[in-house]
Design an enzyme around this catalytic site. Structure first.
Site, short mmCIF file in Angstrom:
data_model
loop_
_atom_site.label_atom_id
_atom_site.label_comp_id
_atom_site.label_asym_id
_atom_site.label_seq_id
_atom_site.Cartn_x
_atom_site.Cartn_y
_atom_site.Cartn_z
CG ASP A 164 39.13 -20.83 16.84
OD1 ASP A 164 39.69 -20.99 15.93
OD2 ASP A 164 39.33 -19.86 17.76
N1 URA Z 1 38.03 -15.58 15.75
C1 URA Z 1 38.38 -16.51 16.84
O1 URA Z 1 39.45 -16.39 17.42
N2 URA Z 1 37.91 -17.60 16.49
C2 URA Z 1 36.99 -18.29 15.72
O2 URA Z 1 36.62 -19.38 15.86
C3 URA Z 1 36.52 -17.42 14.70
C4 URA Z 1 37.02 -15.92 14.69
#
Ligand code: URA
Length: 236
Positions: free
Chosen positions: A102
């Site tokens: 993310d």
């Molecule tokens: N899980 C999440 O919620 N975000 C990420 O970036 C990776 C795994």
């Protein structure tokens, strides 16, 4: 393959710089200067010498990036800086990120031009393990951690697969965990923590398959994988 592409694949310059260099007769193939950029090289057999150095051709390249928060995991984006923008143009050409973190997540991200390997690492059936460090807000009990470890309902068709969870610290309303999962569902860690009534306030990926984040890389820095890391990865 064309001689200019061969040299470009080795990051020796842009295609046009390399064409000029070749036309000047500065590149030899099997001991003879070759001045046509379109000259066909057999990358398995021919000996190519550039600037006095005998080259070894590599088709695939692998880089470990310490992704900082604030950049998106994409090759191109209209609005945001991408993870590939953190590499110089000559390097990033045919690279892409393997999987997604993310925008606000930090940590280990693999960049490669090996599509087959990327596909393999991301295939749900392969259950490649990823470990995250997460800071969370909310209360957490041993029973909550047990639930996370066994699998929780995050609103998909099936609960999450078993995870390994380690409580690192806990104070009132805040806790830190290390959690290893073998899936890669959308926002998976944040949704798992939400399923036990918490909120992730900071998330960092520490490992992916056999790779561990090199902690000497500052946020935004990258490096090529070592021969050993490459071998572990391609054995996955
Ligand atoms: N899980 C999440 O919620 N975000 C990420 O970036 C990776 C795994």
């Amino acid at each position: 393959m064309r001689l200019d592409k061969y040299l470009a694949d080795l990051q020796l310059g842009t295609r046009s710089q390399l064409r000029t260099y070749i036309r000047k007769g500065r590149v030899t193939v099997n001991g003879r200067p070759v001045t046509q950029p379109e000259y066909q090289v057999d990358e398995g057999k021919d000996t190519v010498v550039y600037a006095g150095e005998t080259l070894t051709y590599r088709k695939y390249r692998y880089y470990m990036l310490h992704k900082p928060a604030g950049v998106v995991t994409a090759s191109r984006d209209r609005h945001d800086k991408t993870v590939l923008d953190l590499l110089p143009a000559a390097l990033r050409r045919d690279l892409f990120p393997v999987g997604r973190l993310d925008k606000d997540t930090e940590g280990l991200l693999l960049l490669t031009n090996n599509g087959e390997l990327a596909h393999c690492l991301l295939a749900p059936k392969k259950h490649v393990r990823k470990t995250y460090y997460a800071e969370c807000s909310g209360a957490v009990s041993p029973a909550d951690l047990e639930r996370l470890a066994h699998g929780v309902d995050i609103g998909d068709d099936t609960p999450t697969r078993p995870a390994e969870v380690r409580l690192i610290s806990r104070t009132q309303g805040q806790y830190c965990i290390e959690i290893s999962i073998t899936e890669g569902r959308y926002h998976q860690i944040k949704r798992m923590i939400a399923a036990i009534g918490g909120t992730v306030t900071y998330l960092k990926r520490l490992t992916m398959g056999p790779l561990s984040l090199d902690e000497s890389l500052a946020r935004g820095q990258y490096r090529a994988l070592t021969a050993q890391e490459e071998a572990m990865l391609t054995d996955t």
